[in-house]
Design a protein around this motif. Structure first.
Motif, mmCIF file in Angstrom:
data_model
loop_
_atom_site.group_PDB
_atom_site.id
_atom_site.type_symbol
_atom_site.label_atom_id
_atom_site.label_comp_id
_atom_site.label_asym_id
_atom_site.label_seq_id
_atom_site.Cartn_x
_atom_site.Cartn_y
_atom_site.Cartn_z
ATOM 1 N N ASP A 94 23.271 60.443 33.732
ATOM 2 C CA ASP A 94 24.498 60.983 33.375
ATOM 3 C C ASP A 94 25.077 60.277 32.063
ATOM 4 O O ASP A 94 25.570 60.994 31.184
ATOM 5 N N VAL A 95 25.160 59.038 32.198
ATOM 6 C CA VAL A 95 25.609 58.113 31.092
ATOM 7 C C VAL A 95 24.905 58.507 29.828
ATOM 8 O O VAL A 95 25.416 58.836 28.607
ATOM 9 N N PHE A 96 23.539 58.619 30.037
ATOM 10 C CA PHE A 96 22.488 58.861 28.761
ATOM 11 C C PHE A 96 22.922 59.934 28.168
ATOM 12 O O PHE A 96 22.937 60.267 26.904
ATOM 13 N N LEU A 97 22.710 61.095 29.026
ATOM 14 C CA LEU A 97 23.035 62.500 28.632
ATOM 15 C C LEU A 97 24.453 62.599 27.826
ATOM 16 O O LEU A 97 24.556 63.401 26.955
ATOM 17 N N VAL A 99 18.389 64.155 38.371
ATOM 18 C CA VAL A 99 16.991 63.605 38.102
ATOM 19 C C VAL A 99 17.069 62.370 39.051
ATOM 20 O O VAL A 99 16.513 62.079 39.910
ATOM 21 N N LEU A 100 18.267 61.859 38.916
ATOM 22 C CA LEU A 100 18.662 60.658 39.544
ATOM 23 C C LEU A 100 20.023 60.895 40.438
ATOM 24 O O LEU A 100 20.928 60.702 39.701
ATOM 25 N N PRO A 101 19.856 61.048 41.795
ATOM 26 C CA PRO A 101 20.883 61.305 42.645
ATOM 27 C C PRO A 101 22.217 60.597 42.350
ATOM 28 O O PRO A 101 22.092 59.353 42.208
ATOM 29 N N ASP A 102 23.499 61.207 42.179
ATOM 30 C CA ASP A 102 24.627 60.316 41.843
ATOM 31 C C ASP A 102 24.981 59.431 43.016
ATOM 32 O O ASP A 102 25.879 58.614 43.008
ATOM 33 N N PHE A 103 24.494 59.734 44.186
ATOM 34 C CA PHE A 103 24.996 58.906 45.511
ATOM 35 C C PHE A 103 24.416 57.484 45.339
ATOM 36 O O PHE A 103 24.652 56.428 46.220
ATOM 37 N N SER A 141 10.610 61.440 22.432
ATOM 38 C CA SER A 141 10.695 62.988 22.292
ATOM 39 C C SER A 141 11.331 63.742 22.963
ATOM 40 O O SER A 141 11.744 64.835 22.665
ATOM 41 N N LEU A 142 11.905 63.298 24.171
ATOM 42 C CA LEU A 142 12.974 63.988 24.891
ATOM 43 C C LEU A 142 14.320 64.207 23.919
ATOM 44 O O LEU A 142 15.021 65.079 23.858
ATOM 45 N N TYR A 143 14.502 63.072 23.105
ATOM 46 C CA TYR A 143 15.924 63.009 22.337
ATOM 47 C C TYR A 143 15.406 63.863 21.142
ATOM 48 O O TYR A 143 16.483 64.711 20.665
ATOM 49 N N VAL A 155 27.679 63.667 23.262
ATOM 50 C CA VAL A 155 28.735 63.066 22.178
ATOM 51 C C VAL A 155 28.391 62.690 20.899
ATOM 52 O O VAL A 155 29.052 62.915 19.629
ATOM 53 N N SER A 156 27.431 62.063 20.724
ATOM 54 C CA SER A 156 26.833 61.381 19.579
ATOM 55 C C SER A 156 26.333 62.677 18.705
ATOM 56 O O SER A 156 26.637 62.685 17.523
#
Length: 104
Positions: free
Chosen positions: A52-55, A39-43, A7-9, A60-61
């Motif tokens: 980040d990779v998902f978004l 949402v998930l901290p990068d540290f 649903s988010l996609y 890009v796609s």
């Protein structure tokens, strides 16, 4: 209301395909990617980069799909022109069933 990745996609894709909001979504996505607030901290190793990779993959796609569709639409528009500048007949790609009758 049930939350799911699908649903988010679907929501992200629909908003990105709307020309009114397209550049805002692209800009917002890029700001999110460089922002320290996620949402998930990068540290947190590995886990912090998952959102980040998902978004980025999603962005890009979808943008590449929009570019390819636009390119195909322009190529199709250019291919239907007749050299003298008038529009020629275009093929809709549908099949016409014709009954043939033999004449003697």
């Amino acid at each position: 209301m049930k939350f799911s990745i699908q649903s988010l996609y679907a929501w992200y894709r629909d908003v990105l395909r709307n020309p009114k909001y397209r550049w805002w979504v692209i800009l917002g996505t890029l700001v999110y990617l460089v922002s320290p607030f996620d949402v998930l901290p990068d540290f947190i190793p590995v886990v912090g980069q998952i959102d980040d990779v998902f978004l980025l993959t999603l962005l890009v796609s979808e943008v590449s799909g929009l570019v390819i569709e636009g390119w195909k639409a322009r190529k199709g528009d250019l291919g239907t022109e007749v050299p003298n500048g008038t529009e020629g007949s275009t093929s809709s790609g549908s099949t016409i069933d014709v009954d043939a009758v033999s004449v003697k």
